[in-house]
Design a protein around this motif. Structure first.
Motif, PDB file in Angstrom:
ATOM      1  N   TYR A  83     -61.169 -13.758 101.940  1.00 37.65           N
ATOM      2  CA  TYR A  83     -61.467 -12.570 101.136  1.00 37.65           C
ATOM      3  C   TYR A  83     -61.078 -11.306 101.896  1.00 37.65           C
ATOM      4  N   LEU A  84     -61.420 -11.241 103.191  1.00 39.77           N
ATOM      5  CA  LEU A  84     -61.039 -10.084 104.002  1.00 39.77           C
ATOM      6  C   LEU A  84     -59.520  -9.939 104.036  1.00 39.77           C
ATOM      7  N   LEU A  85     -58.833 -11.058 104.220  1.00 34.61           N
ATOM      8  CA  LEU A  85     -57.368 -11.026 104.246  1.00 34.61           C
ATOM      9  C   LEU A  85     -56.804 -10.621 102.894  1.00 34.61           C
ATOM     10  N   PHE A  86     -57.374 -11.145 101.819  1.00 34.69           N
ATOM     11  CA  PHE A  86     -56.837 -10.875 100.485  1.00 34.69           C
ATOM     12  C   PHE A  86     -56.984  -9.394 100.119  1.00 34.69           C
ATOM     13  N   MET A  87     -58.066  -8.768 100.551  1.00 35.22           N
ATOM     14  CA  MET A  87     -58.197  -7.329 100.326  1.00 35.22           C
ATOM     15  C   MET A  87     -57.020  -6.579 100.926  1.00 35.22           C
ATOM     16  N   LEU A  88     -56.618  -6.987 102.118  1.00 29.82           N
ATOM     17  CA  LEU A  88     -55.493  -6.326 102.789  1.00 29.82           C
ATOM     18  C   LEU A  88     -54.170  -6.697 102.138  1.00 29.82           C
ATOM     19  N   MET A  89     -54.031  -7.928 101.668  1.00 30.89           N
ATOM     20  CA  MET A  89     -52.809  -8.323 100.979  1.00 30.89           C
ATOM     21  C   MET A  89     -52.638  -7.559  99.663  1.00 30.89           C
ATOM     22  N   CYS A  90     -53.754  -7.149  99.076  1.00 33.45           N
ATOM     23  CA  CYS A  90     -53.688  -6.418  97.809  1.00 33.45           C
ATOM     24  C   CYS A  90     -53.641  -4.904  97.994  1.00 33.45           C
ATOM     25  N   ARG A  91     -54.359  -4.391  99.010  1.00 36.48           N
ATOM     26  CA  ARG A  91     -54.537  -2.927  99.107  1.00 36.48           C
ATOM     27  C   ARG A  91     -54.272  -2.337 100.489  1.00 36.48           C
ATOM     28  N   GLY A  92     -53.898  -3.168 101.449  1.00 36.58           N
ATOM     29  CA  GLY A  92     -53.719  -2.664 102.812  1.00 36.58           C
ATOM     30  C   GLY A  92     -52.346  -2.083 103.047  1.00 36.58           C
ATOM     31  N   TYR A  93     -52.074  -0.936 102.474  1.00 40.06           N
ATOM     32  CA  TYR A  93     -50.719  -0.378 102.501  1.00 40.06           C
ATOM     33  C   TYR A  93     -50.335   0.242 103.839  1.00 40.06           C
TER      34      TYR A  93
END
Length: 402
Positions: A83-93
């Motif tokens: 989940y932590l990784l997926f947040m960055l894959m979606c919004r970690g620009y």
């Protein structure tokens, strides 16, 4: 007074049914997404990533149904990390480049160099001659500069960005980081140049893992991207540490979740004779429910924010309706992004609020969110939150409607 077993069993069923509805709607969602004139592989690959997380969630539900609570909590730790990784894959620009000055400069020289680089950056930014956002000391390593940028942007589509973690995750190979080829079977001896290149790849993999994909790296990148702040980090740390007890060897971690956990019968068994407490089963169910909701929220936001040329209709209405009910229906579980539950407000006011503050707020439920600290004792906290309490100064805390 705590809830009885029947009411807890009903709540467990209610939580798990909510999770199953989200899983069912996620599967149905694929047919509701309408592609645009161009199909971008990144969106398919992101949903493919999520498909396997939903499989893990379904496995957790099966474990809960079969009273394998500790194993479900261990799998939930894996879900939390994804989940932590997926947040960055979606919004970690935001991404960064590291400059290693550890061999060239002393600590005092490095500090002076950092100030010089920061001043240079301000001048370049004032003239509009750089895309760099900031330069800072890289965390957890000595004498390395971190240059922060926003992107990654395509030359053909400058307004379309893909987070660096999308590529970091795809390119990461654990065996490249951990294993040396010389220690294992090889069909033929490598040339010296090849060995040197492989070592360089391993060194690069180690740095990329450290800064982008390790647990500490994930938290730092989430904070860098302003997805989480220090208060959320404290909650992540508490949940991550608690769940980690069921993934890594930790004395009595599983035993303490059982009824009469101090009863030792001796002999051999699969687990122990005592049942898992109903509270522990509910806790495992709440973790799966909140983690599935969080993952789906990120996916929905990703598809909703896609350019129309890639996605003409997101089709997230039913999914959003289901997710909106999680914090409303199960507000007594304090996860990462929801507000302090009523019990935590009540408990804080008993021990820390003055009489003047209580009069000002009118009721303990009105204590400002930022005043209420997170309780690190996850399991015992849920036990207390499920009961009813009263206090002379603060009044009555009614048990949740479980």
């Amino acid at each position: 007074m705590g809830p009885n077993s029947d009411s807890l069993n009903r709540e467990i069923v209610r939580v798990n049914e909510t999770t199953r509805r989200m899983l069912d709607e996620y599967v149905a969602w694929g047919e509701k997404i309408t592609a645009g004139e161009v199909q971008h592989a990144a969106y398919d690959e992101m949903l493919d990533f999520l498909n396997f997380r939903m499989e893990t969630a379904a496995s957790c539900l099966l474990l809960i149904e079969n009273e394998k609570v500790a194993d479900s909590l261990g799998l939930s730790r894996s879900l939390l990390e994804h989940y932590l990784l997926f947040m960055l894959m979606c919004r970690g620009y935001k991404f960064f480049r590291i400059q290693d000055l550890s061999a060239a400069l002393t600590e005092s020289q490095f500090k002076a160099r950092l100030k010089v680089e920061q001043e240079k950056l301000r001048e370049l930014q004032a003239r509009g001659e750089t895309s760099c956002l900031e330069v800072r000391k890289a965390p957890r390593v000595s004498r390395r500069l971190m240059y922060v940028f926003e992107g990654l942007r395509s030359q053909d589509e400058p307004d379309f960005m893909i987070p660096a973690h999308y590529f970091q995750f795809q390119n990461f190979r654990p065996e490249e980081l951990r294993l040396k080829e010389d220690d294992y079977f090889q069909y033929y001896e490598r040339e010296p140049e090849t060995k040197k290149a492989l070592k360089e790849n391993r060194d690069d993999a180690a740095l990329n893992y450290k800064f982008y994909l390790s647990y500490d790296g994930l938290l730092e990148c989430l904070e860098l991207n302003e997805i989480i702040d220090s208060a959320v980090i404290a909650r992540v740390e508490a949940h991550y540490t608690f769940l980690g007890k069921f993934l890594h060897p930790t004395h009595n971690a599983a035993r303490e979740l059982h009824e009469r956990s101090n009863w030792y019968s001796g002999g051999t068994a699969v687990g122990i004779d005592q049942q898992y407490s109903r509270t522990s089963v509910l806790l495992a169910s709440l973790y799966v429910c909140y983690l599935v909701s969080g993952l789906l929220d990120e996916a929905a936001g990703l598809i909703e924010g896609a350019p129309v040329k890639y996605v003409s209709r997101a089709g997230t209405e039913e999914l959003r309706t289901l997710m909106a009910g999680i914090q409303r229906d199960f507000p007594y579980f304090w996860f990462l992004f929801n507000d302090p539950p009523l019990y935590d407000r009540f408990n804080y006011c008993i021990h820390h609020a003055t009489d003047d503050e209580l009069r000002e707020w009118g009721h303990y439920s009105n204590v400002p969110n930022e005043r209420v600290p997170f309780d690190q004792h996850i399991y015992s906290h849920l036990q207390h939150a499920l009961g009813g309490w009263s206090n002379v100064r603060c009044g009555v805390y009614p048990p949740p409607a479980t």
